[in-house]
Enzyme design. Sequence first.
Site, mmCIF file in Angstrom:
data_model
loop_
_atom_site.group_PDB
_atom_site.id
_atom_site.type_symbol
_atom_site.label_atom_id
_atom_site.label_comp_id
_atom_site.label_asym_id
_atom_site.label_seq_id
_atom_site.Cartn_x
_atom_site.Cartn_y
_atom_site.Cartn_z
ATOM 1 N N GLU A 249 0.836 -1.201 0.000
ATOM 2 C CA GLU A 249 0.000 0.000 0.000
ATOM 3 C C GLU A 249 0.872 1.252 0.000
ATOM 4 O O GLU A 249 0.532 2.251 -0.622
ATOM 5 C CB GLU A 249 -0.959 -0.016 1.190
ATOM 6 N N ARG A 275 3.197 31.683 -20.958
ATOM 7 C CA ARG A 275 2.980 32.957 -20.254
ATOM 8 C C ARG A 275 4.231 33.842 -20.420
ATOM 9 O O ARG A 275 5.357 33.356 -20.235
ATOM 10 C CB ARG A 275 2.749 32.662 -18.768
ATOM 11 N N GLN A 286 15.298 32.553 -14.087
ATOM 12 C CA GLN A 286 16.088 31.491 -13.456
ATOM 13 C C GLN A 286 15.378 30.826 -12.274
ATOM 14 O O GLN A 286 15.409 29.611 -12.131
ATOM 15 C CB GLN A 286 17.436 32.055 -13.002
#
Length: 391
Positions: A249, A275, A286
Amino acid sequence: MSDFTPLPVEQTEDQADLRAMVRELLADLATPERLSDHDEREAFDEDLYRALAEAGLVQLEGEVGGDAPSHAGQAIVLEELGATATSIGVSLVVQFMAVTLLSQHGTAEQRERYLSALYDGSQRAAFALTEPSGGTDVARAMQTKAVQRPDGGWVINGAKMWISGASDCGFMIVLARTSPIERSAVSGITMFLVPADTPGMTVSEMDTVAIHGLSTCEVGFADVVVPEEAVLGDVDRGFRQVIATLNGERLNAAAVALGIARGAQDAALDYVQSRHAFGRPIGGFQILQHRLVDGAVKIEAARGLLQRAARVADEGGDAETLSAMAKLASSDAATTVTEHGMRALGGSGLSREYSMQRFWRDARLYTFAPLTDEMMHNFIGEFYLKLPRSF
Ligand SMILES: Cc1cc2nc3c(=O)[nH]c(=O)nc-3n(C[C@H](O)[C@H](O)[C@H](O)COP(=O)(O)OP(=O)(O)OC[C@H]3O[C@@H](n4cnc5c(N)ncnc54)[C@H](O)[C@@H]3O)c2cc1C
């Protein structure tokens, strides 16, 4: 769109084929509009789940009378779902757990009745362990009790909390105390297979901020009577039998978290190239670029640990430390990449038009489930680094 080409990830041809098949299916069915619609409506995508089950993704290479599917196979399917239909990935973590418990401990009749229904997608399981009094120390905190009836069968009373998919499951695997705590709290607990329509059970949905495509529920048990055949595995050894599957799990939780990180990273990468600010794509700045690089490294490192842990587990080796590390690395990748993704999107991060906010919310789940990251640290400190137990 980005020109980014990910590093090759698969270790075998079968695994590469499986990933390609899941990706193709999800590209067709799990469109961004569909995912966003189910997230908004807080609705489980029954049709998508059924299509995945029909494509064999619950069964994988498992068999009704035989073994559970491989850890490597489960991890591939869950990473792909984490990156797209995350809530369905979370549901599948529960289904794989039920498949494993039934494969390992089910009688022939239990496997026939429940495994077949899980494999074809006609039923889903819920796994009811956590209680209102606590999840991390649940064995000690457990108030839910099952008492044997003189004329056969058991009667269950108590309450469970935070149970995924309980409102629309076919049956639950319920853990209940069957003997008082003596030396160890993990003894004296038994697993029961309880059909969801059993009289005396009540299920109510909880209001959560994430994993909106899957219900999270409180479950009550008031004199719930189940027959002797409802016992899954050994009486009084149920919690120990569950612990033995927790490794798997953890790997599966890691795989979904890794998928969330990857989905968020891809979304951020697309955004920073389209954008513009100061006359260039914001991906040229950067600080944003370095965060994306850190994200890429975290994702590759988490996947490396996950694949290594899955391989060792599939070969029958001891994968506990590797699985705990994979879980921590993946949960860290998911929370860091989504946090950085939100920053890269600026104000758009808060817009429901973009998937980033969903990944950011959903990334929280695997910081504490199935076991908290703090407990993963405790485990690695004690059993790998051999430091004194910290609690
Ligand atoms: C959306 C969702 C879905 C879930 N699905 C399921 C499900 O399907 N089935 C199920 O059974 N449960 C489910 N859970 C429950 C989940 O497994 C628990 O939330 C988890 O185990 C943590 O338990 P808790 O929330 O009670 O936290 P607590 O146990 O109360 O812990 C609180 C804090 O204390 C810390 N802490 C506790 N002990 C120690 C220690 N020894 N050392 C350091 N720190 C410690 C924890 O790390 C955590 O930070 C779900 C929860 C959510 C929110």
